[in-house]
Design a protein around this motif. Structure first.
Motif, PDB file in Angstrom:
ATOM      1  N   PRO A   1       3.130   2.843  17.110  1.00  0.00           N
ATOM      2  CA  PRO A   1       4.072   3.403  15.806  1.00  0.00           C
ATOM      3  C   PRO A   1       3.300   3.031  14.453  1.00  0.00           C
ATOM      4  CG  PRO A   1       5.510   2.341  17.505  1.00  0.00           C
ATOM      5  CD  PRO A   1       4.254   3.087  17.579  1.00  0.00           C
ATOM      6  N   GLY A   2       3.349   3.027  13.074  1.00  0.00           N
ATOM      7  CA  GLY A   2       2.526   2.314  12.542  1.00  0.00           C
ATOM      8  C   GLY A   2       3.254   1.348  11.395  1.00  0.00           C
ATOM      9  N   SER A   3       2.701   0.509  10.630  1.00  0.00           N
ATOM     10  CA  SER A   3       3.774   0.323   9.951  1.00  0.00           C
ATOM     11  C   SER A   3       4.732   0.794   8.750  1.00  0.00           C
ATOM     12  CB  SER A   3       3.115  -1.191   8.858  1.00  0.00           C
ATOM     13  OG  SER A   3       2.132  -2.050   9.746  1.00  0.00           O
ATOM     14  N   ASP A   4       5.554  -0.173   8.274  1.00  0.00           N
ATOM     15  CA  ASP A   4       6.460   0.813   7.660  1.00  0.00           C
ATOM     16  C   ASP A   4       5.986   0.820   5.984  1.00  0.00           C
ATOM     17  OD1 ASP A   4       8.121   1.901   9.750  1.00  0.00           O
ATOM     18  OD2 ASP A   4       9.881  -0.295   8.954  1.00  0.00           O
ATOM     19  N   PRO A   5       6.244   1.666   4.934  1.00  0.00           N
ATOM     20  CA  PRO A   5       6.122   1.283   3.493  1.00  0.00           C
ATOM     21  C   PRO A   5       6.561  -0.131   2.802  1.00  0.00           C
ATOM     22  CG  PRO A   5       6.327   3.282   4.016  1.00  0.00           C
ATOM     23  CD  PRO A   5       6.805   3.142   5.106  1.00  0.00           C
ATOM     24  N   VAL A   6       6.390  -0.625   2.353  1.00  0.00           N
ATOM     25  CA  VAL A   6       6.853  -1.553   1.711  1.00  0.00           C
ATOM     26  C   VAL A   6       6.122  -1.899  -0.103  1.00  0.00           C
ATOM     27  CG1 VAL A   6       6.568  -3.844   3.640  1.00  0.00           C
ATOM     28  CG2 VAL A   6       4.167  -2.897   1.426  1.00  0.00           C
ATOM     29  N   THR A   7       6.870  -1.637  -1.024  1.00  0.00           N
ATOM     30  CA  THR A   7       7.165  -2.632  -2.303  1.00  0.00           C
ATOM     31  C   THR A   7       5.897  -3.786  -3.017  1.00  0.00           C
ATOM     32  OG1 THR A   7       8.544  -0.068  -2.906  1.00  0.00           O
ATOM     33  CG2 THR A   7       7.317  -1.407  -4.650  1.00  0.00           C
ATOM     34  N   LEU A   8       5.126  -3.076  -3.071  1.00  0.00           N
ATOM     35  CA  LEU A   8       4.058  -4.764  -3.971  1.00  0.00           C
ATOM     36  C   LEU A   8       3.868  -4.811  -5.756  1.00  0.00           C
ATOM     37  CD1 LEU A   8       2.015  -5.094  -0.345  1.00  0.00           C
ATOM     38  CD2 LEU A   8       4.471  -6.205  -0.902  1.00  0.00           C
ATOM     39  N   SER A   9       3.189  -5.451  -5.864  1.00  0.00           N
ATOM     40  CA  SER A   9       2.911  -5.519  -6.650  1.00  0.00           C
ATOM     41  C   SER A   9       1.387  -5.532  -7.217  1.00  0.00           C
ATOM     42  CB  SER A   9       3.155  -6.669  -8.261  1.00  0.00           C
ATOM     43  OG  SER A   9       2.958  -7.849  -7.766  1.00  0.00           O
ATOM     44  N   LEU A  10       0.531  -4.679  -8.475  1.00  0.00           N
ATOM     45  CA  LEU A  10      -1.105  -4.569  -8.407  1.00  0.00           C
ATOM     46  C   LEU A  10      -1.202  -6.247  -8.865  1.00  0.00           C
ATOM     47  CD1 LEU A  10      -1.228  -0.850  -9.602  1.00  0.00           C
ATOM     48  CD2 LEU A  10      -2.077  -2.256  -7.475  1.00  0.00           C
ATOM     49  N   THR A  11      -3.396  -6.753  -8.337  1.00  0.00           N
ATOM     50  CA  THR A  11      -3.287  -7.350  -9.080  1.00  0.00           C
ATOM     51  C   THR A  11      -4.570  -6.805 -10.135  1.00  0.00           C
ATOM     52  OG1 THR A  11      -5.451  -7.177  -7.028  1.00  0.00           O
ATOM     53  CG2 THR A  11      -3.514  -9.035  -6.606  1.00  0.00           C
ATOM     54  N   ALA A  12      -4.653  -5.377 -10.402  1.00  0.00           N
ATOM     55  CA  ALA A  12      -5.337  -5.594 -10.817  1.00  0.00           C
ATOM     56  C   ALA A  12      -5.113  -4.229 -11.585  1.00  0.00           C
ATOM     57  CB  ALA A  12      -7.160  -5.461 -10.183  1.00  0.00           C
ATOM     58  N   ASP A  13      -5.622  -3.601 -13.339  1.00  0.00           N
ATOM     59  CA  ASP A  13      -5.452  -2.213 -13.061  1.00  0.00           C
ATOM     60  C   ASP A  13      -6.696  -0.835 -12.116  1.00  0.00           C
ATOM     61  OD1 ASP A  13      -3.752  -3.566 -15.172  1.00  0.00           O
ATOM     62  OD2 ASP A  13      -6.194  -2.751 -16.969  1.00  0.00           O
ATOM     63  N   LEU A  14      -5.571   0.022 -12.088  1.00  0.00           N
ATOM     64  CA  LEU A  14      -5.397   0.843 -11.683  1.00  0.00           C
ATOM     65  C   LEU A  14      -5.953   2.505 -12.152  1.00  0.00           C
ATOM     66  CD1 LEU A  14      -6.446   2.134  -8.929  1.00  0.00           C
ATOM     67  CD2 LEU A  14      -4.550   1.923  -8.264  1.00  0.00           C
ATOM     68  N   VAL A  15      -7.196   2.894 -12.632  1.00  0.00           N
ATOM     69  CA  VAL A  15      -6.880   4.426 -12.900  1.00  0.00           C
ATOM     70  C   VAL A  15      -7.701   5.204 -12.662  1.00  0.00           C
ATOM     71  CG1 VAL A  15      -7.229   5.626 -15.623  1.00  0.00           C
ATOM     72  CG2 VAL A  15      -6.414   3.108 -15.590  1.00  0.00           C
ATOM     73  N   THR A  16      -7.209   6.694 -11.766  1.00  0.00           N
ATOM     74  CA  THR A  16      -7.394   7.842 -11.224  1.00  0.00           C
ATOM     75  C   THR A  16      -6.995   9.321 -11.635  1.00  0.00           C
ATOM     76  OG1 THR A  16      -8.664   7.980  -9.307  1.00  0.00           O
ATOM     77  CG2 THR A  16      -6.011   7.090  -9.411  1.00  0.00           C
ATOM     78  N   THR A  17      -7.374   9.936 -11.505  1.00  0.00           N
ATOM     79  CA  THR A  17      -6.891  11.626 -11.232  1.00  0.00           C
ATOM     80  C   THR A  17      -6.957  11.328 -10.261  1.00  0.00           C
ATOM     81  OG1 THR A  17      -7.483  11.369 -13.675  1.00  0.00           O
ATOM     82  CG2 THR A  17      -6.931  13.418 -12.385  1.00  0.00           C
ATOM     83  N   ASN A  18      -5.901  12.341  -8.962  1.00  0.00           N
ATOM     84  CA  ASN A  18      -6.188  13.236  -7.665  1.00  0.00           C
ATOM     85  C   ASN A  18      -5.737  14.800  -8.103  1.00  0.00           C
ATOM     86  OD1 ASN A  18      -6.795  10.744  -6.934  1.00  0.00           O
ATOM     87  ND2 ASN A  18      -4.689   9.807  -7.506  1.00  0.00           N
ATOM     88  N   ASP A  19      -6.217  15.325  -7.172  1.00  0.00           N
ATOM     89  CA  ASP A  19      -5.064  16.692  -7.457  1.00  0.00           C
ATOM     90  C   ASP A  19      -4.225  16.738  -6.062  1.00  0.00           C
ATOM     91  OD1 ASP A  19      -7.792  16.662  -5.645  1.00  0.00           O
ATOM     92  OD2 ASP A  19      -8.316  18.431  -5.707  1.00  0.00           O
ATOM     93  N   ARG A  20      -4.165  15.655  -5.617  1.00  0.00           N
ATOM     94  CA  ARG A  20      -3.368  15.705  -4.263  1.00  0.00           C
ATOM     95  C   ARG A  20      -2.350  14.513  -4.340  1.00  0.00           C
ATOM     96  NH1 ARG A  20      -7.669  17.155  -2.318  1.00  0.00           N
ATOM     97  NH2 ARG A  20      -8.946  15.834  -0.864  1.00  0.00           N
TER      98      ARG A  20
END
Length: 74
Positions: A1-20
């Motif tokens: 079994p893996g870890s459960d997802p959590v919600t955290l705040s970013l330390t830095a800006d994140l800009v990207t484009t993904n097709d999926r």
């Protein structure tokens, strides 16, 4: 079994484009998450230094430092 997802705040800006939906390598920093430099799915070095993955939706993503994101701890 893996870890459960959590919600955290970013330390830095994140800009990207993904097709999926994408999981971006990251490092846990206390109660926050730091996106790592990443050059796509073939970038194994980023995965070796990651202890978490940031879940990103498809399309253009523009997140700012402090914004909450879904994170999968490794």
């Amino acid at each position: 079994p893996g870890s459960d997802p959590v919600t955290l705040s970013l330390t830095a800006d994140l800009v990207t484009t993904n097709d999926r939906p994408t999981f971006r390598p990251a490092r846990l920093v206390g109660t926050r998450v730091q996106p790592l430099p990443w050059f796509g799915s073939a970038d194994l070095h980023a995965l070796l230094t990651a202890d978490a993955l940031i879940a990103l939706p498809p399309g253009e993503v523009r997140l700012t430092a402090g914004q909450l994101v879904g994170v999968l701890p490794l």
